[in-house]
Design a protein around this motif. Structure first.
Motif, short mmCIF file in Angstrom:
data_model
loop_
_atom_site.label_atom_id
_atom_site.label_comp_id
_atom_site.label_asym_id
_atom_site.label_seq_id
_atom_site.Cartn_x
_atom_site.Cartn_y
_atom_site.Cartn_z
N LEU A 1 0.81 -1.22 0.00
CA LEU A 1 0.00 0.00 0.00
C LEU A 1 0.85 1.27 0.00
O LEU A 1 0.36 2.33 -0.39
CB LEU A 1 -0.92 0.01 1.22
CG LEU A 1 -1.94 -1.12 1.31
CD1 LEU A 1 -2.71 -1.05 2.63
CD2 LEU A 1 -2.91 -1.06 0.12
N GLY A 2 2.09 1.18 0.46
CA GLY A 2 2.95 2.36 0.55
C GLY A 2 2.99 2.90 1.97
O GLY A 2 1.97 2.94 2.66
N SER A 3 4.17 3.32 2.41
CA SER A 3 4.33 3.79 3.78
C SER A 3 3.55 5.07 4.05
O SER A 3 3.06 5.30 5.15
CB SER A 3 5.81 4.01 4.11
OG SER A 3 6.38 5.02 3.30
N ALA A 4 3.41 5.93 3.03
CA ALA A 4 2.67 7.18 3.23
C ALA A 4 1.20 6.90 3.54
O ALA A 4 0.62 7.46 4.47
CB ALA A 4 2.79 8.06 1.98
N ARG A 5 0.62 6.00 2.76
CA ARG A 5 -0.80 5.68 2.96
C ARG A 5 -1.02 4.96 4.29
O ARG A 5 -1.97 5.27 5.03
CB ARG A 5 -1.29 4.80 1.81
CG ARG A 5 -2.78 4.49 1.87
CD ARG A 5 -3.19 3.65 0.67
NE ARG A 5 -4.60 3.30 0.71
CZ ARG A 5 -5.19 2.48 -0.14
NH1 ARG A 5 -4.49 1.94 -1.13
NH2 ARG A 5 -6.47 2.20 -0.03
N VAL A 6 -0.14 4.00 4.62
CA VAL A 6 -0.31 3.26 5.87
C VAL A 6 -0.03 4.15 7.08
O VAL A 6 -0.67 4.01 8.12
CB VAL A 6 0.58 2.01 5.89
CG1 VAL A 6 0.46 1.27 7.22
CG2 VAL A 6 0.20 1.07 4.75
N SER A 7 0.89 5.10 6.95
CA SER A 7 1.11 6.06 8.03
C SER A 7 -0.17 6.82 8.35
O SER A 7 -0.52 7.04 9.52
CB SER A 7 2.22 7.05 7.66
OG SER A 7 3.46 6.43 7.59
N MET A 8 -0.87 7.23 7.30
CA MET A 8 -2.12 7.96 7.51
C MET A 8 -3.19 7.06 8.14
O MET A 8 -3.80 7.42 9.15
CB MET A 8 -2.64 8.50 6.18
CG MET A 8 -3.96 9.25 6.29
SD MET A 8 -4.68 9.65 4.68
CE MET A 8 -5.14 8.00 4.09
N ALA B 1 -4.88 14.56 13.15
CA ALA B 1 -4.60 15.68 12.26
C ALA B 1 -3.20 15.57 11.67
O ALA B 1 -2.98 15.83 10.47
CB ALA B 1 -4.75 17.00 13.02
N THR B 2 -2.23 15.16 12.49
CA THR B 2 -0.86 14.99 12.00
C THR B 2 -0.80 13.92 10.91
O THR B 2 -0.16 14.11 9.87
CB THR B 2 0.07 14.61 13.16
OG1 THR B 2 0.04 15.63 14.16
CG2 THR B 2 1.51 14.43 12.68
N ALA B 3 -1.46 12.79 11.16
CA ALA B 3 -1.45 11.70 10.17
C ALA B 3 -2.09 12.13 8.86
O ALA B 3 -1.60 11.79 7.77
CB ALA B 3 -2.17 10.48 10.75
#
Length: 391
Positions: A77-84, A181-183
C-alpha cells in the motif's frame, strides 16, 4: 542491486523530512499519553498487578501478532498511505481508551491499540528509510530522537494539563485529535517508497539469515531498554540506596541520555560508519551497566544509567536502516521483520530481569543487560558490515 528511490526536489525533500519528524513526534507523544494514564486505568477498573500486566501485555501482544504481515501490507500500500491509516486508527484507539465499559472490552481495545501502533511504527520507519536515502546522508537517529522528544513532551505536558483539572477523557481526546490531524496533514508531503530492483525476496536464504541476525541484535538491544523502563527506579531505591523522592532520577537520566544521543547519532554514523558506531555504542552501554552493578551507589548508578542511555540510543536506528538497505527486499518488510524481534525483546526484557532477580538479586538481573550489550559490542559490527550503501 539496491532498492531505488524516487528522486525528490529539494523543497519536496524538506517537506517530507518535516512530515516524518511530525509523525515520529506524534507517535511518541501519543504512546506517552497511554503511559501516564495507566494509573487512571488501574484505579478505574480496580486492577491487581497481574491484571495490569495483562493489559500492558495486550498492547505488545497486538503488535507482535500482526508484525509478520504488516511489512507486506506496507510494501503493497505504501508507507505514506499506511502512516495515515494507522495513525488515524491509533488516534481513535487512544481517544476512546478511557471509555471502555469493562476490563474485557479494554483488553480488546488495547490489542487494537497495539496493532495500530505497530502499523504506525513500521510505516513511519519505512518512510524514514526512504527520506534518508533521498537525502544521501543519515537522518534516522534524528527521527528517533523526535520520538523520544515526543514521549518526553507528551508525559510532561500531560501531567501539567491534568494538574490544571482537565479530565483524563478530555486529555486523551485532545491528544487523539492532534495525532489524527498529523497523520492526515502529513500524508501528501511524504515520498514514494523504495522499489527493490533485485528480483530476490525475503525467502532468499541469505536475506533471511541477515534479517535473523539483525532481529537477534535488536532483541538484545531492546531487552536492555525495556528492562530499564521497569527496573531502573527499583534499583535506585532498593539497591543503590537513593531516597524515594530521587529514585526516579535513574530512569530520567537514562531517557535523557538516549534522547540527546539520538540527535547526535546521525553525525556520528556519517563520521564513523554504522559498524563502528554500533560497536562504540554497545561498549559504552556495557561499561555503564557494569558501573551501575559493580558500584551500587546513587552517583555511580546515575552515571551508569546515563551511559546506558547514550549507548543504547542509536542501536535501533542502525538496525532498521541496515535492514531497509538489504538488496531485493522491500524496506517495509525488512523493517517489520526486525521490529518484531525488537518488540519481543522489549516485552520479555523486564520479565527476564525479574526472573534472574528472583533467583539471585537485582544486581545479577541488571548484569544480564550488561551481557546483552557486550554480545552486541563483540558481534554486532561484524554482523552488519555487509550492509550496502553504508554511511
Amino acid at each position: 542491486m539496491l532498492s531505488t528511490f524516487s528522486a525528490a526536489t529539494p523543497p519536496a525533500l524538506r517537506r517530507a523530512t518535516w512530515a516524518a519528524m511530525a509523525l515520529f513526534f506524534a507517535n511518541g507523544a501519543t504512546f506517552a499519553t497511554w503511559g501516564i494514564h495507566i494509573p487512571t486505568i488501574r484505579e478505574r477498573f480496580g486492577l491487581s498487578d497481574a491484571a495490569l500486566s495483562l493489559a500492558m501485555f495486550a498492547v505488545a501482544g497486538g503488535a507482535i501478532l500482526v508484525m509478520g504481515r504488516l511489512g507486506r501490507q506496507v510494501a503493497r500500500l505504501g508507507s505514506a498511505r499506511v502512516s495515515m491509516l494507522s495513525g488515524v486508527l491509533f488516534a481513535l484507539a487512544t481517544g476512546i481508551i478511557l471509555l471502555m465499559p469493562s476490563f474485557t472490552a479494554l483488553l480488546g481495545l488495547l490489542v487494537l491499540f497495539g496493532i495500530a501502533n505497530a502499523g504506525f511504527d513500521v510505516a513511519m520507519n519505512a518512510q524514514a528509510a526512504t527520506v534518508e536515502a533521498a537525502h544521501a546522508h543519515p537522518i534516522m537517529s534524528m527521527l528517533h530522537g523526535m520520538f523520544s522528544l515526543g514521549g518526553m513532551a507528551g508525559a510532561a505536558l500531560g501531567g501539567w494539563v491534568l494538574s490544571l483539572g482537565v479530565t483524563p477523557e478530555m486529555h486523551v481526546t485532545a491528544v487523539a485529535l492532534l495525532t489524527a490531524a498529523t497523520a492526515l496533514l502529513t500524508r501528501p508531503l511524504l515520498l514514494p517508497d523504495a522499489i527493490p530492483t533485485d528480483t530476490a525476496s525475503t525467502t532468499d536464504g541469505q536475506h533471511r539469515r541477515m534479517l535473523l541476525v539483525l532481529g537477534t541484535l535488536a532483541f538484545l538491544g531492546l531487552l536492555g531498554e525495556g528492562a530499564m523502563y521497569d527496573w531502573s527506579t527499583i534499583y535506585m531505591r532498593d539497591i543503590a540506596g537513593a531516597a524515594a523522592a530521587s529514585a526516579s532520577a535513574g530512569y530520567a537520566v537514562f531517557s535523557g541520555g538516549m534522547a540527546l544521543a539520538r540527535f547526535g547519532g546521525d553525525a556520528m554514523r556519517k563520521r564513523l560508519g554504522a559498524p563502528r558506531l554500533l560497536t562504540w555504542s554497545a561498549w559504552l552501554a556495557f561499561v555503564g551497566m557494569l558501573l551501575a552493578v559493580a558500584l551500587p551507589r546513587p552517583w555511580s548508578a546515575l552515571l551508569g544509567f546515563g551511559l546506558m542511555g547514550v549507548g543504547a540510543a542509536n542501536m535501533v536506528p542502525v538496525f532498521l536502516v541496515t535492514a531497509a538497505r538489504l538488496p531485493g527486499v522491500a524496506p517495509a518488510e525488512a523493517i517489520a521483520n526486525v521490529a518484531r524481534f525488537a518488540y519481543v525483546g522489549m516485552l520479555l526484557g523486564p520479565v527476564i530481569i525479574g526472573a534472574v532477580s528472583h533467583a539471585s538479586n537485582l544486581r545479577a538481573g541488571l548484569g544480564v543487560i550488561a551481557i546483552s550489550m557486550g554480545v552486541i559490542a563483540l558481534c554486532g559490527a561484524r554482523s552488519i558490515r555487509p550492509a550496502p550503501a553504508e554511511y
